[in-house]
Design a protein around this motif. Sequence first.
Motif, mmCIF file in Angstrom:
data_model
loop_
_atom_site.group_PDB
_atom_site.id
_atom_site.type_symbol
_atom_site.label_atom_id
_atom_site.label_comp_id
_atom_site.label_asym_id
_atom_site.label_seq_id
_atom_site.Cartn_x
_atom_site.Cartn_y
_atom_site.Cartn_z
ATOM 1 N N PRO B 434 -32.630 14.527 -16.534
ATOM 2 C CA PRO B 434 -33.907 14.362 -15.837
ATOM 3 C C PRO B 434 -35.071 14.432 -16.819
ATOM 4 C CG PRO B 434 -32.532 15.988 -14.737
ATOM 5 C CD PRO B 434 -31.865 15.669 -16.038
ATOM 6 N N ARG B 435 -36.016 13.536 -16.679
ATOM 7 C CA ARG B 435 -37.048 13.424 -17.709
ATOM 8 C C ARG B 435 -38.310 14.193 -17.394
ATOM 9 N NH1 ARG B 435 -36.665 6.988 -18.455
ATOM 10 N NH2 ARG B 435 -34.427 6.880 -18.779
ATOM 11 N N THR B 436 -38.458 14.605 -16.152
ATOM 12 C CA THR B 436 -39.687 15.306 -15.812
ATOM 13 C C THR B 436 -39.801 16.573 -16.657
ATOM 14 O OG1 THR B 436 -39.298 14.509 -13.595
ATOM 15 C CG2 THR B 436 -41.050 16.126 -13.870
ATOM 16 N N ASP B 437 -40.912 16.697 -17.347
ATOM 17 C CA ASP B 437 -41.176 17.871 -18.195
ATOM 18 C C ASP B 437 -40.108 18.092 -19.259
ATOM 19 O OD1 ASP B 437 -43.427 18.422 -16.659
ATOM 20 O OD2 ASP B 437 -42.258 19.579 -15.216
ATOM 21 N N LEU B 438 -39.421 17.065 -19.654
ATOM 22 C CA LEU B 438 -38.376 17.230 -20.665
ATOM 23 C C LEU B 438 -38.990 17.276 -22.062
ATOM 24 C CD1 LEU B 438 -35.439 17.255 -21.678
ATOM 25 C CD2 LEU B 438 -35.479 14.764 -21.598
ATOM 26 N N ASP B 439 -38.700 18.342 -22.781
ATOM 27 C CA ASP B 439 -39.064 18.445 -24.194
ATOM 28 C C ASP B 439 -37.743 18.535 -24.954
ATOM 29 O OD1 ASP B 439 -39.635 19.237 -26.767
ATOM 30 O OD2 ASP B 439 -41.270 20.594 -26.172
ATOM 31 N N ALA B 440 -37.324 17.396 -25.500
ATOM 32 C CA ALA B 440 -35.973 17.321 -26.064
ATOM 33 C C ALA B 440 -35.788 18.295 -27.226
ATOM 34 C CB ALA B 440 -35.671 15.896 -26.509
ATOM 35 N N LEU B 441 -36.833 18.460 -28.006
ATOM 36 C CA LEU B 441 -36.702 19.331 -29.174
ATOM 37 C C LEU B 441 -36.553 20.797 -28.737
ATOM 38 C CD1 LEU B 441 -36.463 18.624 -32.057
ATOM 39 C CD2 LEU B 441 -38.923 18.959 -32.342
ATOM 40 N N ALA B 442 -37.336 21.172 -27.734
ATOM 41 C CA ALA B 442 -37.208 22.542 -27.217
ATOM 42 C C ALA B 442 -35.819 22.741 -26.608
ATOM 43 C CB ALA B 442 -38.294 22.809 -26.170
ATOM 44 N N ARG B 443 -35.336 21.708 -25.933
ATOM 45 C CA ARG B 443 -34.022 21.798 -25.322
ATOM 46 C C ARG B 443 -32.945 21.948 -26.402
ATOM 47 N NH1 ARG B 443 -32.378 19.973 -20.224
ATOM 48 N NH2 ARG B 443 -34.542 20.072 -19.655
ATOM 49 N N ALA B 444 -33.094 21.165 -27.460
ATOM 50 C CA ALA B 444 -32.115 21.233 -28.547
ATOM 51 C C ALA B 444 -32.117 22.620 -29.177
ATOM 52 C CB ALA B 444 -32.413 20.170 -29.591
ATOM 53 N N THR B 445 -33.299 23.206 -29.299
ATOM 54 C CA THR B 445 -33.401 24.552 -29.861
ATOM 55 C C THR B 445 -32.695 25.558 -28.962
ATOM 56 O OG1 THR B 445 -35.534 23.897 -30.763
ATOM 57 C CG2 THR B 445 -35.035 26.254 -30.759
ATOM 58 N N ALA B 446 -32.886 25.401 -27.674
ATOM 59 C CA ALA B 446 -32.232 26.324 -26.739
ATOM 60 C C ALA B 446 -30.715 26.147 -26.774
ATOM 61 C CB ALA B 446 -32.758 26.085 -25.324
ATOM 62 N N VAL B 447 -30.272 24.901 -26.895
ATOM 63 C CA VAL B 447 -28.839 24.615 -26.794
ATOM 64 C C VAL B 447 -28.095 25.012 -28.072
ATOM 65 C CG1 VAL B 447 -27.182 22.723 -26.692
ATOM 66 C CG2 VAL B 447 -29.038 22.837 -25.030
ATOM 67 N N LEU B 448 -28.653 24.671 -29.218
ATOM 68 C CA LEU B 448 -27.951 24.928 -30.477
ATOM 69 C C LEU B 448 -28.382 26.223 -31.153
ATOM 70 C CD1 LEU B 448 -27.806 21.362 -32.074
ATOM 71 C CD2 LEU B 448 -25.982 22.578 -30.901
ATOM 72 N N GLY B 449 -29.500 26.772 -30.721
ATOM 73 C CA GLY B 449 -29.970 28.016 -31.329
ATOM 74 C C GLY B 449 -30.124 27.855 -32.831
ATOM 75 N N PRO B 450 -29.664 28.832 -33.578
ATOM 76 C CA PRO B 450 -29.860 28.783 -35.036
ATOM 77 C C PRO B 450 -29.013 27.700 -35.705
ATOM 78 C CG PRO B 450 -28.519 30.662 -34.421
ATOM 79 C CD PRO B 450 -28.993 30.055 -33.139
ATOM 80 N N HIS B 451 -28.143 27.061 -34.953
ATOM 81 C CA HIS B 451 -27.316 26.012 -35.555
ATOM 82 C C HIS B 451 -28.014 24.653 -35.557
ATOM 83 C CE1 HIS B 451 -24.008 28.824 -35.776
ATOM 84 N NE2 HIS B 451 -24.229 29.143 -34.517
ATOM 85 N N LEU B 452 -29.228 24.606 -35.048
ATOM 86 C CA LEU B 452 -30.012 23.367 -35.125
ATOM 87 C C LEU B 452 -30.634 23.307 -36.521
ATOM 88 C CD1 LEU B 452 -31.272 20.870 -33.740
ATOM 89 C CD2 LEU B 452 -33.174 22.336 -33.056
ATOM 90 N N ASP B 453 -30.035 22.528 -37.402
ATOM 91 C CA ASP B 453 -30.563 22.473 -38.769
ATOM 92 C C ASP B 453 -31.691 21.449 -38.857
ATOM 93 O OD1 ASP B 453 -29.315 20.007 -38.802
ATOM 94 O OD2 ASP B 453 -27.647 20.669 -40.055
ATOM 95 N N ALA B 454 -32.359 21.440 -40.010
ATOM 96 C CA ALA B 454 -33.556 20.611 -40.153
ATOM 97 C C ALA B 454 -33.256 19.117 -39.992
ATOM 98 C CB ALA B 454 -34.230 20.896 -41.491
ATOM 99 N N PRO B 455 -32.189 18.587 -40.613
ATOM 100 C CA PRO B 455 -31.938 17.148 -40.434
ATOM 101 C C PRO B 455 -31.652 16.758 -38.978
ATOM 102 C CG PRO B 455 -30.666 18.018 -42.283
ATOM 103 C CD PRO B 455 -31.263 19.191 -41.586
#
Lengths: 410, 483
Positions: B434-455
């Motif tokens: 769902p796209r309403t209020d979707l912030d993909a980067l924030a979502r990715a941070t929540a989903v991967l936590g510290p495993h979201l690397d810079a690339p």
Amino acid sequence: MTKVTRRRFLGTLGAGAATLTLWPGISAAATGSETRLLVLLLRGGLDGLHAVPPYGDPDYARLRGPLALAPDSAQPASKLDGTFALHPALAFAAQLFGRGEFMPLVAVAPPYWGRSHFDAQDCVENGTATPYGAQTGWLNRAAAALAGADGLAIANVMPLMMRGPANIQTWSPPLPMQVNPILLQRLEPLYGEDPQLAAAFANALQSQGQGESMNDMQSGGAAGSNDAMEQNVPAGKAGTLPGRLPALMKAAGSFMAGADGPRVGFVEDYGWDTHANEAAILGRKLKELDDAFAAFHGAAVAVWPKTVIVAVTEFGRTAAINGTNGTDHGTGGAMFLAGGAVRGGRVGGKWPGMAANQLFEQRDIRATTDLRAIFKGILTGHMGLGEAVLAQNVFPNSGALAPFDGLLRA
Amino acid sequence: MAADQSYAAATAANRFGLGIRPGENAVLNDPALWLAAQLRAAPDGARTFDGLPTSFDYMQREVEFYRRRNQRKGAAGVKKGAAEPSQVNALRESYQEAFGADLRREYLARWTIAADTGTPFAERLVRFWSNHFAVSTDKLRARLYALPMEREAIRPHVNGRFFDLLLAVQTHPAMLRYLDQGQSIGPDSRAARRVAERADGAPARKRGLNENLAREILELHTLGADSGYTQADVTEFARALTGWSMPVVAPQRLDPGAASGGAFLYREAAHEPGVRTILGQRYSDDGQDQARAILADLAVHPATARHLAGQLARHFIADQPPPPVVQRMAQAYLDSHGELTAMYQALIHSPEAWAPQGRKFRTPQDFIIAGIRGGDVAVGTNPRLWEGLLMRLGQPTFQPHSPAGFTDVASDWIAPDAIWKRVQVAQALGERVPRTDLDALARATAVLGPHLDAPTRQAIARAEAPGQAMATLFACPAFQWRI
């Protein structure tokens, strides 16, 4: 009863999944006189300078280098007039142009000039002068203003352009099997860093006919299928299957051709963000777009004379190419109108030129036409909406922006 | 949040759970406590499964179908082996349709609970045990019962004693049919003698002992392969199990006890009389309790403890789990006389289980569920889409084609074609976010936590549309791992 076989199970589950029964009475030939409008949003920023090359502009060849196209190129672009040509992959569109049913417009942009995909797309969809300026979409508000007109969005989730008070149906094929080449480009370096997955990913690209796509894929190369998932079609084999977008446009055409079909439709595509290896990627994507026009036309012959297709993107791209044979986010871009109701056969819009002092911030094509003016021109003449409704409801606070004239046949 | 704490939260949500859902914050406060709390009660889901038929309901409908079919055949004067008249076909189709509708509801409930559960660690355990006690629905007569078995036999016992779990599974029609137990008859049982008498010297129809279930219980469900049992143990166990059956043994063969009231039926007449000796232990002939006593001993056998601990550790920690953890888990299990939660506690209290460098490759099922949860994707009302995706990715629900279940190690799932299909599925999932209020980067941070690397962050940030940003997240290498 143990013959509840898997095939039967899926068959039962799948009944009607991809049929055209959504709209009652669709099988009947269209007898209504009502006009049709389909908006096709190309997400990612289509490079107008590659799709509609201004070969006659004195600065074009210099700025574009290996990406430059002209009627006398090795793969000749279709000459439209003394300044503009059409990418060779847009062959059906060129035919439509010859019949006066296709019209590129150049140097257009939404009122937002900030070069962010999300903000620009939001602006294109919400119909205001700013990103996040409205929670609903202008095409929905237009449908609401057309008494009794239902809308159709070919999408899994409701896109912003179609959100709002009007009744909109959504439809989508079961599973898109074609992979966005830009997505692959983004993933490639990430997989390269995972020792356990790197080889598998590289082999996958290779065996799916995408292996060279990152480097020198030829136009019309890899395509994919969007067949139902249980069909064991090898996805992505080069050139053997129709692309995703043509299938979506065919479905839209089938729905909209019905006598009681939706008058307003929306289709979206992505994969237009060509930062690298643009010639190959756009060669493929523009072929898909061309096939998509043909697919809609084929499915909607009955209503084609009363149809306007508006293919639009969120921004154009830099005038000059970058260091990776691609282009970066820009401002003024191109759009296309197609359909029997279009007064085509000519290039629309006001060309600002590509000399350094003519470019916006010395890098982008300056936008000379607000997209909303084009939309307004179509909604008044084609869909019969009044200017007051357009200026207040559909495009809020746009009273000063006149509808673009001369887009439609009399 | 401290770095250690954020790694721990990601581990709890991804390695032990089903992938984080947006807004699921409980795990962040105390990840270990969040896991432990899920072991205290039955997993979420009772309401999701409300209203689904029981195995007994299904079986009654099978009985009813055969009765009506035979009536119609008799009325039409159809001889055995002759083509079925159209009215029989019509009857068959009406039953198939009804069972098909029920199967859809079963599958849908299973996807719904995966997407919505607030006890994802417990849910993962449910699925672990389902795969441990694998039945494959390509065995047609087990097809109707595989999903009910998870609801009825596994889910209630996942946080209890292993013996209760084991017994519930082995008396469930899904397992009894899948491993041919219902038809097994003791060679010296009353039923076998009756058949021989009726044959009156002519070669009797070949019916007798079937070792399938006995062997798989020893090899897969309890002791494990190479744990020292012999072929004689298998045969003795098979003899003890004779009589364990169900009212409808196999299509077209109704047992007179069909109306006895449950989906399990002990058929005394088929039971092989006599004392049995298994692993040196003697079991007196107590009818159906003979095999039950054997199961009770198997459940708390040290080899079973090692086998279960090894499999659990492999499932949650690493393809090659550290031996000390396996040892601790097995010991805790034995010390508690077979309490599964004791083994789970030993697992989640092992520092090795939380090592940030540890990772497990997501199976296709894990991958899709994590995508649905991370993207807040609607499961919808038709499970066909998800089942179809799983089939494409090589893990069709309850069709492992083997009683050993689906493989649990990365090398079996990592192949070019599999990766390619994951990218396709990632794209399909991304389009459904769902796209309403979707912030993909924030979502990715929540989903991967510290495993979201810079690339990866950059790749997601550069996506041309929110759906493509989410597709990038689902297709990126980090998302393929439970880390």
